[in-house]
Design a protein around this motif. Structure first.
Motif, PDB file in Angstrom:
ATOM      1  N   VAL A   1      19.702 -43.876   2.719  1.00 25.30           N
ATOM      2  CA  VAL A   1      19.191 -43.558   3.693  1.00 25.30           C
ATOM      3  C   VAL A   1      19.494 -44.429   4.954  1.00 25.30           C
ATOM      4  O   VAL A   1      20.151 -45.276   4.719  1.00 25.30           O
ATOM      5  CB  VAL A   1      17.602 -43.681   3.785  1.00 25.30           C
ATOM      6  CG1 VAL A   1      17.007 -42.676   2.477  1.00 25.30           C
ATOM      7  CG2 VAL A   1      17.377 -45.217   3.484  1.00 25.30           C
TER       8      VAL A   1
ATOM      9  N   VAL B   1      17.927 -46.058   8.360  1.00 24.02           N
ATOM     10  CA  VAL B   1      16.607 -46.452   9.220  1.00 24.02           C
ATOM     11  C   VAL B   1      17.054 -46.765  10.604  1.00 24.02           C
ATOM     12  O   VAL B   1      17.917 -47.650  10.923  1.00 24.02           O
ATOM     13  CB  VAL B   1      15.850 -47.729   8.413  1.00 24.02           C
ATOM     14  CG1 VAL B   1      14.514 -48.168   9.364  1.00 24.02           C
ATOM     15  CG2 VAL B   1      15.433 -47.270   6.992  1.00 24.02           C
TER      16      VAL B   1
ATOM     17  N   LEU C   1       9.861 -51.767   6.213  1.00 27.32           N
ATOM     18  CA  LEU C   1      10.506 -51.384   7.392  1.00 27.32           C
ATOM     19  C   LEU C   1      10.313 -51.946   8.681  1.00 27.32           C
ATOM     20  O   LEU C   1      10.687 -51.532   9.737  1.00 27.32           O
ATOM     21  CB  LEU C   1      10.789 -49.889   7.376  1.00 27.32           C
ATOM     22  CG  LEU C   1      11.035 -49.040   6.205  1.00 27.32           C
ATOM     23  CD1 LEU C   1      11.049 -47.444   6.365  1.00 27.32           C
ATOM     24  CD2 LEU C   1      12.241 -49.351   5.474  1.00 27.32           C
TER      25      LEU C   1
ATOM     26  N   CYS D   1      10.186 -45.840  14.615  1.00 24.77           N
ATOM     27  CA  CYS D   1      11.454 -46.006  13.515  1.00 24.77           C
ATOM     28  C   CYS D   1      11.161 -44.723  12.697  1.00 24.77           C
ATOM     29  O   CYS D   1      10.325 -43.753  12.661  1.00 24.77           O
ATOM     30  CB  CYS D   1      10.699 -46.961  12.384  1.00 24.77           C
ATOM     31  SG  CYS D   1      11.923 -47.201  11.027  1.00 24.77           S
TER      32      CYS D   1
ATOM     33  N   VAL E   1      13.381 -42.506   9.443  1.00 23.79           N
ATOM     34  CA  VAL E   1      14.183 -42.803   8.309  1.00 23.79           C
ATOM     35  C   VAL E   1      14.717 -41.304   8.061  1.00 23.79           C
ATOM     36  O   VAL E   1      14.050 -40.454   7.923  1.00 23.79           O
ATOM     37  CB  VAL E   1      13.292 -43.226   7.186  1.00 23.79           C
ATOM     38  CG1 VAL E   1      14.140 -43.279   5.835  1.00 23.79           C
ATOM     39  CG2 VAL E   1      12.621 -44.510   7.371  1.00 23.79           C
TER      40      VAL E   1
END
Length: 237
Positions: free
Chosen positions: A78, A80, A125, A142, A144
């Motif tokens: 992933v 971020v 995160l 944020c 993802v």
């Protein structure tokens, strides 16, 4: 699906009680009685967790933690991204799990941001923003993404940086102040001083000498009256 899909010509599918794990590609295929494909349609579904929070901090604080903790396990591949999305869009921190790298994307934020060393393991995160200024106010988002670029999670936080409050206390410079001695004596104290000197003469004492109770040349304020101070010798205390 619709109760009579062929009559209504509606082959739509309703998916209930969605979770992050429901993200993916959904494909509907229609076959005839011989098994030949007549129709096919694919839809990519992205289930995201969108949250909005507000935070207020004071200018000059060393750091602030913009929180973002997840409960579900995230795929290993992933990406971020933390962005300032208002008042202008700026990439400020990027974490790529495949490379195990933390990158600040704008020179202004170099050394100014920080994330957990292994955010996928800790499911944290959160972003730390350091050395706060008024210009750091804005909306921080944020996002993802999985390895295919599909959005999995998103959260926005509105950060407001306030000026340091004025306490209203003024510092007074007393370096040039000088103490003014209080030399005022009331009439009653002057009469007592005269009577005491007369008594000393009557008993053979020289005024201002010997062990008599002589009055010095200063007084102290006590209870609203000027109290004459006495010494144990003729030269005063």
């Amino acid at each position: 699906m619709c109760q009579d899909a062929l009559k209504n010509k509606d082959l739509s599918l309703t998916l209930k009680d969605l979770h992050l794990t429901d993200s993916g590609v959904y494909t509907c295929t229609v076959y005839n009685k011989d098994g030949h494909m007549l129709l096919q349609k694919s839809v990519t579904l992205s289930v995201r967790d969108f949250q909005v929070e507000m935070m207020t901090v004071t200018q000059g604080e060393r750091s602030v933690l913009i929180p973002f903790k997840v409960t579900d396990d995230l795929p290993q591949d992933v990406k971020v991204e933390w962005k300032l999305t208002y008042p202008e869009e700026t990439m400020i921190h990027l974490y790529e799990s495949s490379k195990k790298q933390h990158l600040s994307q704008d020179p202004v934020y170099t050394g100014h941001t920080e994330m957990d060393e292994d955010p996928l393991k800790t499911k944290d995160l959160s972003l730390t923003l350091k050395d706060l200024h008024l210009t750091d106010s804005g909306v921080y988002t944020c996002t993802v993404y999985n390895k295919d670029g599909h959005m999995l999670l998103q959260k926005s936080v509105t950060l407001s940086v306030k000026e340091t409050p004025d306490t209203g206390v003024q510092k007074i410079d007393t370096s040039d102040a000088q103490e003014t001695p209080n030399t005022a004596v009331q009439q009653g104290d002057t009469d007592q001083e005269t009577t005491q000197r007369d008594a000393d003469v009557e008993h053979g004492d020289t005024p201002g000498t010997g062990w008599g109770n002589t009055v010095t040349g200063w007084v102290s304020q006590k209870g609203g009256q000027a109290v004459a101070q006495s010494g144990r010798n003729g030269t005063g205390v």
